[in-house]
Design a protein around this motif. Structure first.
Motif, PDB file in Angstrom:
ATOM      1  N   CYS A  35       0.829  -1.196   0.000  1.00  0.00           N
ATOM      2  CA  CYS A  35       0.000   0.000   0.000  1.00  0.00           C
ATOM      3  C   CYS A  35       0.869   1.254   0.000  1.00  0.00           C
ATOM      4  CB  CYS A  35      -0.930   0.005   1.209  1.00  0.00           C
ATOM      5  SG  CYS A  35      -2.027   1.431   1.278  1.00  0.00           S
ATOM      6  N   HIS A  36       1.875   1.279   0.862  1.00  0.00           N
ATOM      7  CA  HIS A  36       2.763   2.447   0.928  1.00  0.00           C
ATOM      8  C   HIS A  36       3.529   2.630  -0.383  1.00  0.00           C
ATOM      9  CE1 HIS A  36       2.149   3.703   5.044  1.00  0.00           C
ATOM     10  NE2 HIS A  36       2.292   2.465   5.464  1.00  0.00           N
ATOM     11  N   PHE A  37       3.984   1.519  -0.958  1.00  0.00           N
ATOM     12  CA  PHE A  37       4.692   1.615  -2.242  1.00  0.00           C
ATOM     13  C   PHE A  37       3.794   2.207  -3.318  1.00  0.00           C
ATOM     14  CE2 PHE A  37       4.851  -0.417  -6.405  1.00  0.00           C
ATOM     15  CZ  PHE A  37       6.011   0.160  -6.892  1.00  0.00           C
ATOM     16  N   LEU A  38       2.563   1.699  -3.436  1.00  0.00           N
ATOM     17  CA  LEU A  38       1.657   2.172  -4.473  1.00  0.00           C
ATOM     18  C   LEU A  38       1.315   3.642  -4.270  1.00  0.00           C
ATOM     19  CD1 LEU A  38      -0.730  -0.920  -4.656  1.00  0.00           C
ATOM     20  CD2 LEU A  38       0.922  -0.208  -6.397  1.00  0.00           C
ATOM     21  N   ARG A  39       1.115   4.027  -3.035  1.00  0.00           N
ATOM     22  CA  ARG A  39       0.795   5.430  -2.742  1.00  0.00           C
ATOM     23  C   ARG A  39       1.944   6.339  -3.173  1.00  0.00           C
ATOM     24  NH1 ARG A  39       0.961   9.420   1.250  1.00  0.00           N
ATOM     25  NH2 ARG A  39      -1.028  10.532   1.481  1.00  0.00           N
ATOM     26  N   GLU A  40       3.167   5.964  -2.822  1.00  0.00           N
ATOM     27  CA  GLU A  40       4.323   6.777  -3.199  1.00  0.00           C
ATOM     28  C   GLU A  40       4.528   6.788  -4.715  1.00  0.00           C
ATOM     29  OE1 GLU A  40       6.083   8.800  -1.264  1.00  0.00           O
ATOM     30  OE2 GLU A  40       4.593   8.252   0.261  1.00  0.00           O
ATOM     31  N   SER A  41       4.244   5.671  -5.362  1.00  0.00           N
ATOM     32  CA  SER A  41       4.382   5.608  -6.812  1.00  0.00           C
ATOM     33  C   SER A  41       3.402   6.561  -7.491  1.00  0.00           C
ATOM     34  CB  SER A  41       4.146   4.169  -7.295  1.00  0.00           C
ATOM     35  OG  SER A  41       4.338   4.065  -8.686  1.00  0.00           O
ATOM     36  N   LEU A  42       2.169   6.617  -6.988  1.00  0.00           N
ATOM     37  CA  LEU A  42       1.180   7.538  -7.549  1.00  0.00           C
ATOM     38  C   LEU A  42       1.590   8.988  -7.315  1.00  0.00           C
ATOM     39  CD1 LEU A  42      -2.169   5.784  -6.549  1.00  0.00           C
ATOM     40  CD2 LEU A  42      -1.173   5.953  -8.845  1.00  0.00           C
ATOM     41  N   LEU A  43       2.047   9.293  -6.114  1.00  0.00           N
ATOM     42  CA  LEU A  43       2.462  10.665  -5.816  1.00  0.00           C
ATOM     43  C   LEU A  43       3.625  11.089  -6.716  1.00  0.00           C
ATOM     44  CD1 LEU A  43       2.238  10.632  -1.910  1.00  0.00           C
ATOM     45  CD2 LEU A  43       0.752  11.885  -3.497  1.00  0.00           C
ATOM     46  N   LYS A  44       4.539  10.168  -6.971  1.00  0.00           N
ATOM     47  CA  LYS A  44       5.668  10.467  -7.852  1.00  0.00           C
ATOM     48  C   LYS A  44       5.171  10.715  -9.283  1.00  0.00           C
ATOM     49  CE  LYS A  44       8.639   7.209  -9.075  1.00  0.00           C
ATOM     50  NZ  LYS A  44       8.689   7.246 -10.577  1.00  0.00           N
ATOM     51  N   ALA A  45       4.185   9.920  -9.716  1.00  0.00           N
ATOM     52  CA  ALA A  45       3.635  10.080 -11.064  1.00  0.00           C
ATOM     53  C   ALA A  45       2.943  11.431 -11.226  1.00  0.00           C
ATOM     54  CB  ALA A  45       2.655   8.949 -11.368  1.00  0.00           C
ATOM     55  N   TYR A  46       2.325  11.911 -10.156  1.00  0.00           N
ATOM     56  CA  TYR A  46       1.727  13.247 -10.200  1.00  0.00           C
ATOM     57  C   TYR A  46       2.820  14.311 -10.346  1.00  0.00           C
ATOM     58  CZ  TYR A  46      -2.371  10.912  -8.100  1.00  0.00           C
ATOM     59  OH  TYR A  46      -3.434  10.090  -7.831  1.00  0.00           O
ATOM     60  N   GLU A  47       3.889  14.111  -9.590  1.00  0.00           N
ATOM     61  CA  GLU A  47       4.957  15.115  -9.530  1.00  0.00           C
ATOM     62  C   GLU A  47       5.749  15.175 -10.838  1.00  0.00           C
ATOM     63  OE1 GLU A  47       7.272  18.134  -7.932  1.00  0.00           O
ATOM     64  OE2 GLU A  47       5.468  17.219  -7.062  1.00  0.00           O
ATOM     65  N   ASP A  48       6.047  14.025 -11.423  1.00  0.00           N
ATOM     66  CA  ASP A  48       6.914  14.033 -12.610  1.00  0.00           C
ATOM     67  C   ASP A  48       6.143  14.162 -13.924  1.00  0.00           C
ATOM     68  OD1 ASP A  48       5.876  11.497 -13.229  1.00  0.00           O
ATOM     69  OD2 ASP A  48       7.624  10.409 -12.487  1.00  0.00           O
ATOM     70  N   GLY A  49       4.811  14.248 -13.839  1.00  0.00           N
ATOM     71  CA  GLY A  49       4.018  14.476 -15.035  1.00  0.00           C
ATOM     72  C   GLY A  49       3.572  13.230 -15.767  1.00  0.00           C
ATOM     73  N   SER A  50       3.968  12.045 -15.305  1.00  0.00           N
ATOM     74  CA  SER A  50       3.611  10.829 -16.031  1.00  0.00           C
ATOM     75  C   SER A  50       2.123  10.497 -15.889  1.00  0.00           C
ATOM     76  CB  SER A  50       4.473   9.637 -15.578  1.00  0.00           C
ATOM     77  OG  SER A  50       4.437   9.475 -14.182  1.00  0.00           O
ATOM     78  N   TRP A  51       1.510  10.857 -14.754  1.00  0.00           N
ATOM     79  CA  TRP A  51       0.060  10.653 -14.604  1.00  0.00           C
ATOM     80  C   TRP A  51      -0.690  11.520 -15.617  1.00  0.00           C
ATOM     81  CZ3 TRP A  51      -4.189  13.683 -13.733  1.00  0.00           C
ATOM     82  CH2 TRP A  51      -5.376  13.028 -13.346  1.00  0.00           C
ATOM     83  N   LYS A  52      -0.296  12.768 -15.728  1.00  0.00           N
ATOM     84  CA  LYS A  52      -0.960  13.676 -16.662  1.00  0.00           C
ATOM     85  C   LYS A  52      -0.792  13.196 -18.093  1.00  0.00           C
ATOM     86  CE  LYS A  52      -1.141  18.548 -18.076  1.00  0.00           C
ATOM     87  NZ  LYS A  52      -0.584  19.905 -17.872  1.00  0.00           N
ATOM     88  N   ALA A  53       0.407  12.728 -18.429  1.00  0.00           N
ATOM     89  CA  ALA A  53       0.651  12.222 -19.781  1.00  0.00           C
ATOM     90  C   ALA A  53      -0.203  10.995 -20.059  1.00  0.00           C
ATOM     91  CB  ALA A  53       2.131  11.888 -19.951  1.00  0.00           C
TER      92      ALA A  53
END
Length: 292
Positions: A238-256
């Motif tokens: 759970c902690h890994f997935l949460r941090e992975s999502l937060l990183k994706a928000y920060e580096d723009g990969s979620w938006k892409a």
């Protein structure tokens, strides 16, 4: 031999430690993440019949890769798990099968329009949300249905494992069972149904497929929070997935990921939702009844 032994200890000092040249493991030993990274393979349950979210055209050759927003999110997670693209095993799952494939260890993760609810959190872990959408109505292009006030007596698609029909049944709709939302949409186009209702994100892809046959009407209702499913009790995951999502928000990969799939033609991606905190029970925050 005696001389060699003396040569090793004759100075009376402790030999200097030789620095290790191997990299430290990326995840704590014994964790699910470490096991996946070591194996180089991750099994991810996804939808394959939802355009722009998780889709594989009928008749696709074996080994073909599905496309869509959930698929892009899955690739982000796999990369953070140190799994190469060719190490991802895409496992098609139906709406009713998502808990089963996790509890029976047939997959490692489920990323399949999986709305977060307290009921599901009692059986599986859910990390997120990574996307929030509302439930909507899809009808034939020439329908006189404009919203919830018009659904009384109308036939409504019902899919096992989804609770999207509950609100409409309360308004007088009559359910008819189908195996998937793709089957529901075909029935709607053919005139066998009056309404298909589920998450707006799901419906939007089908409208794109059938622009001259169906339309979305009325305002969104409810609040569907898509989460990543994993095995219940795995707080470290759970902690890994949460941090992975937060990183994706920060580096723009979620938006892409959004703009290349669900957001095609949309000027700007919506604001990424902040994932819930992880608890020992890995349960998500309460939400409205799950549409999907």
């Amino acid at each position: 031999m005696a001389a060699l032994a003396l040569a090793g200890c004759g100075t009376g000092t402790t030999p200097e430690a030789v620095p290790s040249t191997s990299e430290a493991p990326p995840f704590p030993e014994g964790t699910t993440m470490a096991q996946i990274a070591t194996s180089g393979t991750v099994r991810i349950g996804v939808k394959t019949d939802i355009p722009d979210i998780g889709y594989l055209p009928p008749g696709s050759p074996g080994g073909a890769e599905p496309t869509g927003f959930d698929i892009e999110i899955a690739k982000i997670i796999a990369e953070d798990l140190q799994v190469a693209p060719e190490g991802i095993q895409w496992v098609p799952v139906g709406t009713a099968d998502r808990e089963y494939v996790l509890t029976s260890a047939k997959v490692d993760l489920v990323i399949a329009t999986y709305s977060m609810t307290e009921e599901r959190a009692a059986v599986v872990g859910q990390a997120g949300p990574y996307y929030i959408t509302g439930q909507q109505l899809m009808v034939q292009d020439d329908s006189d249905i404009t919203g919830l006030d018009d659904v009384e007596g109308r036939t409504l698609c019902s899919v096992a494992g989804s609770e999207s029909d509950e609100v409409l049944v309360e308004h007088g709709a009559i359910t008819k069972a189908y195996t998937s939302y793709a089957a529901c949409v075909e029935a709607l186009v053919d005139g066998e149904l009056d309404i298909v209702s589920t998450d707006g994100a799901i419906l939007a892809g089908f409208v794109e497929q059938h622009p001259d046959d169906v339309q979305i009407v009325g305002s969104p209702f409810g609040n569907q929070r898509y989460g990543i499913g994993f095995r219940h009790g795995d707080v470290q995951m759970c902690h890994f997935l949460r941090e992975s999502l937060l990183k994706a928000y920060e580096d723009g990969s979620w938006k892409a990921a959004f703009e290349s799939t669900l957001g095609k033609g949309v000027v700007e991606a919506p604001r990424a939702p902040r994932p819930d905190s992880c608890t020992p029970q890995t349960s998500g925050s309460p939400s409205s009844p799950a549409a999907d």
